[in-house]
Design a protein around this motif. Structure first.
Motif, PDB file in Angstrom:
ATOM      1  N   ILE A 151       5.274  13.493   2.093  1.00  0.00           N
ATOM      2  CA  ILE A 151       5.882  13.041   0.849  1.00  0.00           C
ATOM      3  C   ILE A 151       5.107  11.826   0.378  1.00  0.00           C
ATOM      4  N   GLY A 152       4.747  11.806  -0.872  1.00  0.00           N
ATOM      5  CA  GLY A 152       4.019  10.662  -1.393  1.00  0.00           C
ATOM      6  C   GLY A 152       3.800  10.782  -2.882  1.00  0.00           C
ATOM      7  N   THR A 153       3.324   9.707  -3.471  1.00  0.00           N
ATOM      8  CA  THR A 153       3.040   9.687  -4.897  1.00  0.00           C
ATOM      9  C   THR A 153       2.114   8.518  -5.179  1.00  0.00           C
ATOM     10  N   THR A 154       1.816   8.287  -6.444  1.00  0.00           N
ATOM     11  CA  THR A 154       1.061   7.122  -6.869  1.00  0.00           C
ATOM     12  C   THR A 154       1.798   6.426  -8.005  1.00  0.00           C
ATOM     13  N   THR A 155       1.514   5.161  -8.198  1.00  0.00           N
ATOM     14  CA  THR A 155       2.207   4.402  -9.235  1.00  0.00           C
ATOM     15  C   THR A 155       1.622   4.693 -10.616  1.00  0.00           C
ATOM     16  N   ASN A 156       2.454   4.526 -11.640  1.00  0.00           N
ATOM     17  CA  ASN A 156       2.005   4.755 -13.015  1.00  0.00           C
ATOM     18  C   ASN A 156       1.356   3.506 -13.596  1.00  0.00           C
ATOM     19  N   ASP A 157       1.146   3.513 -14.919  1.00  0.00           N
ATOM     20  CA  ASP A 157       0.461   2.390 -15.566  1.00  0.00           C
ATOM     21  C   ASP A 157       1.201   1.072 -15.382  1.00  0.00           C
ATOM     22  N   ASN A 158       2.524   1.137 -15.194  1.00  0.00           N
ATOM     23  CA  ASN A 158       3.328  -0.076 -15.023  1.00  0.00           C
ATOM     24  C   ASN A 158       3.536  -0.432 -13.551  1.00  0.00           C
ATOM     25  N   PHE A 176      -3.376  -0.136  -1.593  1.00  0.00           N
ATOM     26  CA  PHE A 176      -4.274  -0.181  -2.741  1.00  0.00           C
ATOM     27  C   PHE A 176      -5.585  -0.795  -2.263  1.00  0.00           C
ATOM     28  N   ILE A 177      -6.699  -0.265  -2.771  1.00  0.00           N
ATOM     29  CA  ILE A 177      -8.015  -0.715  -2.326  1.00  0.00           C
ATOM     30  C   ILE A 177      -8.163  -2.220  -2.507  1.00  0.00           C
ATOM     31  N   GLY A 178      -8.528  -2.924  -1.420  1.00  0.00           N
ATOM     32  CA  GLY A 178      -8.737  -4.355  -1.476  1.00  0.00           C
ATOM     33  C   GLY A 178      -7.488  -5.174  -1.227  1.00  0.00           C
ATOM     34  N   PHE A 179      -6.358  -4.512  -0.920  1.00  0.00           N
ATOM     35  CA  PHE A 179      -5.103  -5.210  -0.675  1.00  0.00           C
ATOM     36  C   PHE A 179      -4.538  -4.784   0.677  1.00  0.00           C
ATOM     37  N   LYS A 180      -3.729  -5.657   1.277  1.00  0.00           N
ATOM     38  CA  LYS A 180      -3.092  -5.343   2.539  1.00  0.00           C
ATOM     39  C   LYS A 180      -2.025  -4.276   2.330  1.00  0.00           C
ATOM     40  N   THR A 181      -1.956  -3.340   3.251  1.00  0.00           N
ATOM     41  CA  THR A 181      -0.946  -2.291   3.181  1.00  0.00           C
ATOM     42  C   THR A 181       0.432  -2.864   3.528  1.00  0.00           C
ATOM     43  N   ALA A 182       1.421  -2.536   2.718  1.00  0.00           N
ATOM     44  CA  ALA A 182       2.794  -3.008   2.957  1.00  0.00           C
ATOM     45  C   ALA A 182       3.646  -1.859   3.475  1.00  0.00           C
ATOM     46  N   LYS A 183       4.467  -2.140   4.490  1.00  0.00           N
ATOM     47  CA  LYS A 183       5.396  -1.160   5.027  1.00  0.00           C
ATOM     48  C   LYS A 183       6.812  -1.675   4.809  1.00  0.00           C
ATOM     49  N   LEU A 229       0.885 -11.049 -10.480  1.00  0.00           N
ATOM     50  CA  LEU A 229       2.046 -10.225 -10.849  1.00  0.00           C
ATOM     51  C   LEU A 229       1.662  -9.068 -11.768  1.00  0.00           C
ATOM     52  N   ALA A 230       0.367  -8.715 -11.771  1.00  0.00           N
ATOM     53  CA  ALA A 230      -0.085  -7.578 -12.571  1.00  0.00           C
ATOM     54  C   ALA A 230       0.265  -6.281 -11.854  1.00  0.00           C
ATOM     55  N   PRO A 231       0.696  -5.260 -12.598  1.00  0.00           N
ATOM     56  CA  PRO A 231       1.011  -3.964 -11.963  1.00  0.00           C
ATOM     57  C   PRO A 231      -0.244  -3.322 -11.393  1.00  0.00           C
ATOM     58  N   LEU A 232      -0.112  -2.660 -10.242  1.00  0.00           N
ATOM     59  CA  LEU A 232      -1.235  -2.002  -9.582  1.00  0.00           C
ATOM     60  C   LEU A 232      -1.162  -0.501  -9.840  1.00  0.00           C
ATOM     61  N   LEU A 233      -1.938  -0.054 -10.800  1.00  0.00           N
ATOM     62  CA  LEU A 233      -1.993   1.350 -11.178  1.00  0.00           C
ATOM     63  C   LEU A 233      -2.617   2.188 -10.064  1.00  0.00           C
ATOM     64  N   LEU A 234      -2.043   3.358  -9.811  1.00  0.00           N
ATOM     65  CA  LEU A 234      -2.543   4.328  -8.826  1.00  0.00           C
ATOM     66  C   LEU A 234      -2.501   3.802  -7.392  1.00  0.00           C
ATOM     67  N   SER A 235      -1.548   2.907  -7.102  1.00  0.00           N
ATOM     68  CA  SER A 235      -1.307   2.545  -5.709  1.00  0.00           C
ATOM     69  C   SER A 235      -0.753   3.758  -4.972  1.00  0.00           C
ATOM     70  N   SER A 236      -1.142   3.893  -3.713  1.00  0.00           N
ATOM     71  CA  SER A 236      -0.684   5.021  -2.906  1.00  0.00           C
ATOM     72  C   SER A 236       0.654   4.681  -2.251  1.00  0.00           C
ATOM     73  N   VAL A 237       1.636   5.563  -2.428  1.00  0.00           N
ATOM     74  CA  VAL A 237       2.955   5.399  -1.818  1.00  0.00           C
ATOM     75  C   VAL A 237       3.193   6.611  -0.923  1.00  0.00           C
ATOM     76  N   LYS A 238       3.295   6.398   0.382  1.00  0.00           N
ATOM     77  CA  LYS A 238       3.407   7.496   1.336  1.00  0.00           C
ATOM     78  C   LYS A 238       4.582   7.273   2.260  1.00  0.00           C
ATOM     79  N   VAL A 239       5.395   8.320   2.464  1.00  0.00           N
ATOM     80  CA  VAL A 239       6.490   8.266   3.422  1.00  0.00           C
ATOM     81  C   VAL A 239       5.900   8.579   4.790  1.00  0.00           C
ATOM     82  N   ASN A 240       5.944   7.627   5.687  1.00  0.00           N
ATOM     83  CA  ASN A 240       5.294   7.769   6.987  1.00  0.00           C
ATOM     84  C   ASN A 240       5.935   8.884   7.803  1.00  0.00           C
ATOM     85  N   GLY A 241       5.067   9.768   8.327  1.00  0.00           N
ATOM     86  CA  GLY A 241       5.546  10.859   9.169  1.00  0.00           C
ATOM     87  C   GLY A 241       5.979  12.086   8.402  1.00  0.00           C
ATOM     88  N   TYR A 242       5.872  12.050   7.064  1.00  0.00           N
ATOM     89  CA  TYR A 242       6.286  13.189   6.249  1.00  0.00           C
ATOM     90  C   TYR A 242       5.228  13.462   5.190  1.00  0.00           C
TER      91      TYR A 242
END
Length: 843
Positions: free
Chosen positions: A125-132, A150-157, A110-123
């Motif tokens: 638009i995207g961002t990354t997560t903060n320290d929390n 996130f590197i080493g984790f399964k991508t969630a849609k 349950l640790a926060p994943l800093l700098l996870s990639s968040v991308k809107v598919n087909g657009y």
């Protein structure tokens, strides 16, 4: 009685709480809820199945009026419920775009994943997560989905509607993935910011760059010299030798612009400001078919293409130059990036400058004479500009410009043959480049990129001998333009299909003038070439395959050259993987190397263009096979390689021998093994790399015809130790040891011969001798501290060659009648003990 009463009371409370919980917190699919509401209230909802799909809301309270029911539905969804009459209710979008948020957590801890990639598919638009682990996106299409990785984790849609329907920031959990290959197979190796890409390329992330021995900043080209198989026989970044190739065989790209100039201070530091360059990819083999030229390697530098809507920047200085960069948001969809750097060496002479200057001009005309006095004025600068404009969610336009310049004016007075001579020399090098690109996402699967660039390189040198009143000039100009259309279609998450069409024109002009005796010559060549490439990429679980082919047509020669490329990565299990790479490549430009006593006497490289006869198209073919092991932050890589390059000429190899001016065409063949082992712990990263190679020329006019390449480094080893005392204080210590390069001696007993009216050195068979082994130890340290939460700073201190070893990096002979054998050996030496310091502030 009391116990029975208490039991009855508790049961009653449970019934009430369950009933209340069912009415207030029970979640239900909107599509199912509307069907039940139609029966309960005898109404009819008019809606599209797509609009209500994946929407989950709370069940409304029972018995409320229709008006309160519709108000509840309007509040809980982004849809608009509106009555037409007493029976019909229309359901439509209230807003086509909505704002969403979420918190990305590791599923197990349950640790926060800093700098996870968040991308809107087909657009776009995207961002990354903060320290929390939190993210926020606005103006997101309601019918879209987002991918969280996130590197080493399964991508969630997850659908955007599902995020919105909770009416709060939802927690999203990512599970570890030990099998699936991610875009980066090794998160960090050697130092932070250095990564191995899925296709085998080495990726440098300058923002996350850690520390390396002797370096006081993430110098792009100096950093890649630590990689096995990458050498620089004379220490400079303008002479990087990848698997035995010359520097002009490296394709240098900056934001899509082909660059012909790579170094400041005549190659001792990179000409590219690292603080705006976000990513650098180095590929030795198995190159994508989208790239042409560069028969030895591709060095692709990219600046940021993301609009941050946040003012940020930084500035700093070292003992040679000062620089600054800014990212300036103009509007929500418009941003401006700028960087600039200039030396202050024309104002202040630091110990670093003095050592760099002496190292650069060992070969000036006084090398065979007695220097009486000298005066110099030297400076360099570079700056770059970039504009990012997002037309809408699917279309983005970017434009960028770069200008690099070195300027030197040098006056020297020396004694030659008991005669006092005054000589004024000047040397100017510059490279301008510009690029514009339009990226379009036509749908979730199909995208295109249209780009055009020009690159203008000039080197202008002049020499004035005051005593003879002779003025000479040399001018070399390369002008290249290119238009490129690239498309990418994603059949699925595992199959990608790319195609491209390229039109390219290169013009090169060489001019030489002399006033006494009067002489002038100009040679200008132009070559137009077209290319089509196609590439299929497959990546799933443990397998990565990229197969491509590039077809090149040279209009002037009416010739086709077909180039297949292949790159395969296969993981055998979670620890072991195999790799296979092979490619054919060509290039039509090369550098001719001049050695002259005037023009400062330094080695000058002039670009020339293939004519398919005296200067043929350079062609390479190479293959490599290797294995890698990765477990518990231990990374081991071993690769065997073979490369043969045809079409090289004696004029672009920098020979010191009797045939250096012959118009001879030959080849070189290199084969060897590269090895790297890197172990990391929480505070330590240590590595050892070793390369063994055998590199031979073949030229028909030489005797013998096959002999050692001037860049043949048989053995090369490096080792380093990085230690983080704290998160703020880091130190790096390491060394390099390699075989000496080959060189040529004169014939013993017959050291000079007559060539017309000139006496020249009579060299023996080429490259029979070897210089002494090269050995150097470097150390550097860095300390981070913050002036505030926004303003962060770093101070770094580096020392090159801390043992002050006098390494000979080149050797040749000059005619000297005062010597016993009428010749004198001239050695070029590496940098002596040289300190450097940098200080930076970022915000």
């Amino acid at each position: 009685m009391i116990n029975k009463f208490n039991l009855f009371f508790i049961s009653f409370l449970l019934i009430i709480s369950v009933s209340f919980g069912q009415n207030s917190t029970e979640k239900v699919a909107l599509s199912s809820l509307l069907i039940s509401l139609e029966k309960t209230y005898d109404i009819k909802f008019s809606y599209s199945d797509t609009d209500v799909k994946d929407i989950i809301i709370s069940r409304p309270k029972k018995g409320i009026t229709i008006d309160k029911l519709l108000s509840f539905l309007n509040e809980e969804t982004f849809l608009q419920f509106k009555t037409l009459d007493n029976r019909y209710v229309t359901v439509s979008f209230l807003n086509k775009f909505i704002s969403i948020c979420g918190t990305v957590l590791e599923a197990k801890t349950l640790a926060p994943l800093l700098l996870s990639s968040v991308k809107v598919n087909g657009y776009k638009i995207g961002t990354t997560t903060n320290d929390n682990g939190e993210f926020f996106l606005k103006d997101v299409p309601v019918n879209s989905t987002i991918s969280i990785s996130f590197i080493g984790f399964k991508t969630a849609k997850i659908s955007v509607k599902e995020l919105f329907s909770n009416n709060k920031c939802k927690q999203l959990f990512l599970e570890e993935d030990s099998e699936e290959l991610s875009e980066v197979t090794v998160a960090n190796f050697i130092t932070t910011g250095l990564q191995k890409g899925i296709d085998g390329s080495t990726v440098l992330n300058t923002e996350k760059f850690g520390i390396l021995p002797g370096l006081i900043e993430p110098d792009i080209l100096k950093t890649i010299k630590i990689l096995p198989g990458v050498e620089s026989v004379n220490e400079t970044v303008s002479n990087i030798n990848v698997r035995g190739g010359t520097n002009d065989q490296n394709l240098m790209l900056w934001d899509g612009i082909k660059m012909y100039h790579s170094g400041h201070f005549f190659g001792l530091i990179s000409a590219y400001n690292p603080y705006l360059t976000k990513k650098v990819s180095v590929t030795k083999n198995g190159t994508s078919s989208a790239f042409s030229d560069g028969v030895s390697s591709t060095i692709n530098m990219e600046t940021s293409n993301r609009i941050t809507n946040k003012l940020s920047g930084g500035a700093g200085f070292n003992l040679l130059s000062a620089d600054a960069f800014l990212q300036i948001p103009i509007k929500e969809n418009l941003e401006f990036h700028v960087s600039a750097r200039r030396s202050f060496t024309d104002l202040i002479n630091t110990p670093t400058y003095n050592n760099y200057f002496s190292r650069s001009f060992q070969d000036n005309s006084v090398s065979s004479n007695t220097l009486n006095n000298s005066e110099s004025n030297f400076y360099f600068y570079d700056y770059s500009l970039k504009v990012l404009y997002d037309v809408n969610y699917n279309h983005a336009i970017s434009a960028n410009f770069i200008h690099i310049k070195n300027n030197l004016e040098y006056t020297e007075q020396y004694t030659s043959n008991n005669t006092s001579v005054e000589e004024n020399s000047a040397l100017k090098q510059e490279n301008l480049g510009a690029n514009i690109s339009w990226n379009a996402d036509w749908n979730a699967n199909f995208s295109t990129n249209f780009s055009a660039f020009f690159s203008d390189y000039k080197i202008n040198s002049s020499d004035y001998n005051k005593d003879t009143d002779q003025f000479q000039t040399q001018f070399n100009n390369v002008l290249e333009t290119e238009i490129k259309l690239d498309s990418k279609y994603e059949f699925s998450d595992v199959f990608h299909f790319s195609n491209g069409l390229v039109f390219n024109e290169i013009g090169i002009r060489n001019t030489t003038t002399v006033n006494a005796p009067t002489f002038s010559t100009t040679v200008k060549d132009v070559l137009l070439k077209s290319a089509f490439y196609s590439e299929l990429e497959y990546k799933k679980n443990n397998t990565y395959v990229r197969f491509g082919v590039r077809s090149n047509y040279f209009h002037k020669f009416k010739k086709f050259i077909i180039e297949p490329r292949i790159n395969i990565r296969q993981k055998l299990n979670t620890e072991f993987s195999l790799k296979l790479e092979a490619e054919l490549k060509n290039q039509t430009t090369a550098q001719k190397i001049d050695f002259e006593d005037n023009f400062l006497g330094i080695e000058k490289r002039r670009w020339i263009l293939s004519d398919d006869e005296n200067t043929p198209i350079v062609k390479s073919r190479q293959a490599s096979f290797g294995a890698a092991y990765s477990k518990n932050k231990l990374y081991v890589d071993i690769t065997g390689f073979y490369k043969k390059v045809d079409g090289i000429t004696a004029a672009n190899q920098g020979f010191y021998n009797n045939t250096q001016n012959f118009n001879s065409i030959g080849n070189y063949e290199t084969k060897g093994v590269e090895f790297l082992i890197n172990k990391q712990t929480k505070n330590i990263s240590t590595w050892v790399s070793y390369t063994y190679s055998k590199n031979d020329y073949t030229f028909d006019v030489f005797t013998p015809q096959t002999f050692s390449n001037s860049l043949d480094i048989t053995h090369s080893a490096s080792a380093a130790f990085n230690y983080n005392f704290t998160k703020k204080l880091k130190v790096s210590f390491g060394g390099v040891m390699r075989s000496g390069k080959p060189y040529t001696k004169p014939v013993v007993g017959n050291e000079t011969i007559q060539n017309g009216n000139r006496t020249i050195v009579n060299y023996d068979n080429p490259n029979k001798e070897r210089l002494d082994n090269f050995f150097r130890i470097d150390i550097s340290g860095s300390y981070n501290f913050n002036f505030s939460e926004v303003i962060k700073s770093t101070i770094r201190l580096g020392f090159t060659n801390i043992t002050d070893r006098k390494n000979t990096i080149d050797s040749y002979y000059v005619v000297d009648n005062s010597s016993a054998n009428n010749v004198r050996r001239v050695n070029n030496y590496s940098l002596p003990f040289t300190p450097n310091l940098s200080f930076r502030v970022n915000f």
